[in-house]
Design an enzyme around this catalytic site. Structure first.
Site, PDB file in Angstrom:
ATOM      1  N   GLU A  63       7.140  -6.829   1.439  1.00 57.21           N
ATOM      2  CA  GLU A  63       5.897  -6.752   2.224  1.00 57.21           C
ATOM      3  C   GLU A  63       4.954  -7.920   1.908  1.00 57.21           C
ATOM      4  O   GLU A  63       4.344  -8.502   2.793  1.00 57.21           O
ATOM      5  CB  GLU A  63       5.175  -5.427   1.932  1.00 57.21           C
ATOM      6  CG  GLU A  63       5.916  -4.187   2.386  1.00 57.21           C
ATOM      7  CD  GLU A  63       5.848  -3.960   3.898  1.00 57.21           C
ATOM      8  OE1 GLU A  63       5.030  -4.629   4.575  1.00 57.21           O
ATOM      9  OE2 GLU A  63       6.607  -3.109   4.385  1.00 57.21           O
ATOM     10  N   LYS A 120      -2.173  -1.479  -3.833  1.00 59.70           N
ATOM     11  CA  LYS A 120      -3.047  -0.307  -3.775  1.00 59.70           C
ATOM     12  C   LYS A 120      -2.224   0.956  -3.852  1.00 59.70           C
ATOM     13  O   LYS A 120      -1.233   1.046  -3.126  1.00 59.70           O
ATOM     14  CB  LYS A 120      -3.811  -0.382  -2.445  1.00 59.70           C
ATOM     15  CG  LYS A 120      -4.638   0.835  -2.143  1.00 59.70           C
ATOM     16  CD  LYS A 120      -5.363   0.653  -0.851  1.00 59.70           C
ATOM     17  CE  LYS A 120      -5.955   1.982  -0.490  1.00 59.70           C
ATOM     18  NZ  LYS A 120      -6.056   2.180   0.900  1.00 59.70           N
ATOM     19  N   LYS A 141       0.853  -1.179   0.000  1.00 58.10           N
ATOM     20  CA  LYS A 141       0.000   0.000   0.000  1.00 58.10           C
ATOM     21  C   LYS A 141       0.892   1.234   0.000  1.00 58.10           C
ATOM     22  O   LYS A 141       1.696   1.436   0.906  1.00 58.10           O
ATOM     23  CB  LYS A 141      -0.887  -0.021   1.237  1.00 58.10           C
ATOM     24  CG  LYS A 141      -1.714   1.236   1.382  1.00 58.10           C
ATOM     25  CD  LYS A 141      -2.759   1.061   2.459  1.00 58.10           C
ATOM     26  CE  LYS A 141      -3.506   2.348   2.677  1.00 58.10           C
ATOM     27  NZ  LYS A 141      -4.536   2.205   3.708  1.00 58.10           N
TER      28      LYS A 141
END
Ligand code: PBG
Length: 319
Positions: free
Chosen positions: A225, A240, A186
């Site tokens: 991640e 995202k 993100k």
């Protein structure tokens, strides 16, 4: 013949509709920067979800707008918090034909607007988010959401270790079959602006989330991640925003075996709506092109405010 050889399909069954439910209002409120998106009342949310289900949409993700915010964001884990109440109602209404997801974060619920609890006074230059204290709160939110009927919890705060902490909390509360959709990669994007209007969230002191969300100059840390989240028990991973990060979606898809989701975020949606409203682009052509591009890059699942439009278009009922 073009259809016969088309490599990429877009289907309503791959879409998740993000929905906002606001506590303490008796009429749904439009969100000015997200045309067509509402802050729902509990009743209007139930009606919207029933209609989406009838249109063939298979999944929704809920965001709550609480009446009262506090330092901890306790509305996020209160069994009477707005999302938990809404989840119980939706479970009874459509739990047999709809996947109910809940965004798992505190930024909508905290008085300071951050995604975690702070280690000092809000707005102070040396105050930061206390990662490990936040994990404990995320565990409580996960259990409250699963108790209320969420089949998928979606941690969006980018705290280190959040998936492992949530998995452990769910398992020890007997929710071993509740799935985790991790917002793994993100980015600290400017494209979340309209979303923050939708949830009435502003960071006190004008700070940002750059200490816990990713730097858009970097691609490789997205994979770090993603792998960390999968090793901690993520069932699905997410990138995202989506359109400015198609390279990341493709890299993640090539690197992992779990389903990959992408979030076509509020700013991406708002840009289509604004340009179309001015007559500068053709809404349906661009919306379909963009969602298909996200699929082509490798997303199995797309979270998008266009879900209702697409379902209607697919049903031959587009405006
Ligand atoms: C955090 C969260 C955000 C979005 C989804 N979950 C906001 C943020 O990280 O600042 C943004 C989604 C969008 O812009 O559509 N709870």
């Amino acid at each position: 013949m073009r259809d016969l050889v088309a490599e990429t399909q877009l289907d309503v069954r791959q879409l998740v509709a993000p929905l906002f439910v606001r506590e303490g209002i008796d009429q749904a409120q439009p969100v000015a920067s997200l045309p067509g998106v509402m802050q729902h009342t509990r009743a209007s949310l139930r009606e919207e979800v029933r209609q989406l289900a009838d249109l063939g949409v298979r999944a929704v993700i809920l965001f709550g707008v609480p009446e009262v915010k506090d330092d901890l964001g306790s509305g996020a884990f209160d069994p009477q918090g707005i999302v938990q109440v809404a989840l119980r109602e939706l479970s009874a209404d459509v739990g047999d034909r709809m996947v109910l997801m809940a965004d798992l974060c505190v930024d909508e619920y905290t008085s300071h607007g951050h995604c975690g609890v702070l280690d000092g006074p809000a707005g102070h230059p040396h105050t930061s988010v206390d990662n490990d204290a936040t994990l404990e709160i995320y565990g409580r939110i996960a259990v409250a959401q699963a108790d209320a009927g969420a089949q998928v919890v979606a941690p969006s705060g980018m705290m280190d270790g959040q998936v492992g902490a949530i998995r452990a909390a769910l398992d020890s509360a007997g929710h071993s079959s509740t799935a985790i959709l991790a917002y793994s990669a993100k980015y600290a994007s400017g494209l979340y602006g309209p979303f923050r209007d939708a949830v009435d969230c502003a960071i006190v002191g004008g700070g940002d989330r750059k200490s816990y969300q990713q730097d858009w100059r970097n691609a490789r840390e997205a994979l770090v991640e993603v792998h960390a989240d999968i090793s901690q028990g993520a069932d699905m991973v997410m990138v995202k925003p989506a359109l400015s990060y198609l390279d990341i979606i493709a890299a993640v898809k090539a690197a992992v075996d779990v389903p990959v989701a992408a979030y076509h975020v509020s700013g991406e949606y708002a840009m289509i709506k604004a340009a179309a409203a001015n007559g500068w682009i053709d809404h349906d052509a661009v919306a379909g092109e963009q969602l298909t591009a996200i699929r082509r890059a490798g997303a199995d699942v797309i979270l998008t405010y266009l879900a209702r439009w697409y379902a209607q278009a697919a049903a031959g009922k587009a405006r």
